[in-house]
Scaffold this active site. Structure first.
Site, mmCIF file in Angstrom:
data_model
loop_
_atom_site.group_PDB
_atom_site.id
_atom_site.type_symbol
_atom_site.label_atom_id
_atom_site.label_comp_id
_atom_site.label_asym_id
_atom_site.label_seq_id
_atom_site.Cartn_x
_atom_site.Cartn_y
_atom_site.Cartn_z
ATOM 1 N N ASP A 120 55.448 -108.597 119.899
ATOM 2 C CA ASP A 120 56.170 -107.348 119.758
ATOM 3 C C ASP A 120 57.185 -107.563 118.628
ATOM 4 O O ASP A 120 57.486 -108.703 118.258
ATOM 5 C CB ASP A 120 56.879 -107.030 121.081
ATOM 6 C CG ASP A 120 57.788 -105.837 120.984
ATOM 7 O OD1 ASP A 120 57.356 -104.800 120.460
ATOM 8 O OD2 ASP A 120 58.955 -105.945 121.404
ATOM 9 N N ASP A 162 60.429 -105.176 117.819
ATOM 10 C CA ASP A 162 61.815 -104.818 118.117
ATOM 11 C C ASP A 162 62.333 -105.575 119.329
ATOM 12 O O ASP A 162 61.695 -105.590 120.394
ATOM 13 C CB ASP A 162 61.914 -103.316 118.360
ATOM 14 C CG ASP A 162 61.588 -102.502 117.114
ATOM 15 O OD1 ASP A 162 62.439 -101.733 116.669
ATOM 16 O OD2 ASP A 162 60.461 -102.661 116.587
ATOM 17 N N ARG A 217 61.687 -89.310 120.615
ATOM 18 C CA ARG A 217 62.696 -90.019 119.829
ATOM 19 C C ARG A 217 62.511 -89.782 118.329
ATOM 20 O O ARG A 217 63.483 -89.548 117.605
ATOM 21 C CB ARG A 217 62.643 -91.512 120.145
ATOM 22 C CG ARG A 217 63.202 -91.859 121.521
ATOM 23 C CD ARG A 217 63.049 -93.330 121.840
ATOM 24 N NE ARG A 217 61.670 -93.678 122.165
ATOM 25 C CZ ARG A 217 61.222 -94.911 122.304
ATOM 26 N NH1 ARG A 217 62.032 -95.933 122.124
ATOM 27 N NH2 ARG A 217 59.961 -95.141 122.622
ATOM 28 N N SER A 262 53.314 -103.635 117.321
ATOM 29 C CA SER A 262 54.620 -103.026 117.564
ATOM 30 C C SER A 262 54.546 -101.534 117.811
ATOM 31 O O SER A 262 53.811 -100.805 117.141
ATOM 32 C CB SER A 262 55.532 -103.287 116.352
ATOM 33 O OG SER A 262 56.751 -102.596 116.480
ATOM 34 N N GLY A 263 55.361 -101.093 118.751
ATOM 35 C CA GLY A 263 55.580 -99.675 118.959
ATOM 36 C C GLY A 263 56.638 -99.144 118.023
ATOM 37 O O GLY A 263 57.034 -97.981 118.119
ATOM 38 N N LYS A 320 48.191 -101.884 122.222
ATOM 39 C CA LYS A 320 48.523 -103.281 121.933
ATOM 40 C C LYS A 320 47.479 -104.226 122.529
ATOM 41 O O LYS A 320 47.034 -105.176 121.876
ATOM 42 C CB LYS A 320 49.914 -103.630 122.475
ATOM 43 C CG LYS A 320 51.064 -103.032 121.688
ATOM 44 C CD LYS A 320 52.401 -103.566 122.189
ATOM 45 C CE LYS A 320 53.556 -103.002 121.392
ATOM 46 N NZ LYS A 320 54.845 -103.650 121.711
ATOM 47 N N ASP A 358 58.989 -107.943 125.157
ATOM 48 C CA ASP A 358 60.162 -107.760 126.014
ATOM 49 C C ASP A 358 60.163 -106.482 126.835
ATOM 50 O O ASP A 358 60.947 -106.347 127.771
ATOM 51 C CB ASP A 358 61.432 -107.769 125.152
ATOM 52 C CG ASP A 358 61.595 -106.482 124.356
ATOM 53 O OD1 ASP A 358 62.633 -105.815 124.504
ATOM 54 O OD2 ASP A 358 60.687 -106.133 123.582
#
Length: 314
Positions: free
Chosen positions: A105, A107, A150, A193-194, A239, A262
């Site tokens: 990941d 961030d 977001r 990554s998102g 992912k 995380d």
């Protein structure tokens, strides 16, 4: 697993100052699980001079039958949190496995922050975005919904300001040393990554990452963020799918892959990989992952991969 089949475990203790303070608690957990303590191995002489960013590491080996692994991990994780150290349970063979692909990941895993939260500060919508992010990472909101909500709040942000973040968000401690060591060993790496491709591409160059998949933040012709995302959103399911695709394309069995993350959207890839590592993770992720590291930098992952300290690249 048949309760009569022998199980061999290694418990890795990683600390900055004192690993020996954990030995009694680890031995007690072994005893409670009916395991026999075999040997204790120190990775380095604790009396020798060390750099400020070095660790102390010890491995305690045990064997037996019928141990409750989930309970053992939970008990040791609770004790580790109480004293501020990291204690990781693995099967002994995992330390000897040839790990050939590590995916991460981005961030709050490879970097010390959430890019979308920092963009929200620039756009003056920080409170709204941070609240949605926290809820998504706890698994309370479906990721794709939360992500679109977001991003929509970022509409109107100039491209030049977006790219300021490349110099403002630092790498996670130990990231550079970890990637240098992985590259030296010929291990393939990927970012799943998102977050956003502009930051992922930056890390690809900085860390010599082999594969990067993230979300494309849409920009209008006038250089302003539109509030939309281009293409397929990289969520938890994507992912895991990407991990499988990369492994297949590289000719690497899934049991020789490692996933590190995380948040709740990392759980599918952590479950799919040969070893899933919750790194500085949310409680729901730590409780679900087989391995968890909370008090160390990313380079401490090398201990779990069985890489001798003499092979670490400064």
């Amino acid at each position: 697993m048949d309760s009569e089949e022998r199980q061999d475990f290694v418990v890795t203790v990683i600390d900055r100052t004192n690993v020996e303070r954990s030995f009694g608690a680890v031995a007690n957990v072994f005893k409670e699980q009916g395991l026999e303590l075999d040997i204790i191995s120190l990775s380095a002489d604790p009396t020798l001079p060390r750099r400020a960013d070095d660790y102390l590491c010890a491995r305690l080996y045990a064997y037996g039958r019928g141990a409750n692994e989930a309970m053992m991990r939970a008990d040791l994780r609770k004790f580790a949190d109480e004293i501020g150290t990291d204690i990781v349970v693995q099967h002994t063979e995992e330390q000897e496995r040839d790990w050939r692909l590590c995916v991460f990941d981005m961030d709050s895993t490879l970097i010390q922050g959430e890019v979308i939260d920092e963009l929200a500060k620039m756009a003056g919508v920080a409170d709204k975005v941070v609240a949605i992010t926290a809820s998504a990472m706890r698994g309370e909101i479906e990721f794709q919904e939360s992500f679109r909500r977001r991003v929509a709040l970022l509409a109107g942000l100039p491209k030049d300001r977006v790219h300021e973040l490349l110099e403002r968000i630092p790498l996670m401690d130990g990231a550079e040393r970890l990637f240098r060591a992985l590259k030296k060993r010929g291990c393939k790496t990927a970012i799943l990554s998102g977050g956003f491709t502009f930051f992922g591409s930056h890390l690809k160059e900085l860390l010599s990452v082999d594969h990067v998949y993230a979300n494309e933040l849409d920009m209008a012709d006038d250089g302003l963020v539109t509030g939309e995302v281009r293409g397929q959103i990289v969520d938890g399911a994507r992912k895991a799918e990407l991990l499988r695709e990369i492994a297949e394309s590289e000719g690497i069995p899934l049991e020789q892959t490692v996933a590190v993350g995380d948040g709740a959207n990392d759980l599918p890839m952590l479950a799919l990989a040969g070893m899933g590592v919750a790194f500085h993770a949310k409680p729901v992720v730590r409780a679900s992952a087989a391995c968890s590291m909370t008090h160390v930098g990313l380079d401490a992952l090398l201990y779990l991969l069985g890489v001798p300290e003499e092979e670490w690249v400064p």
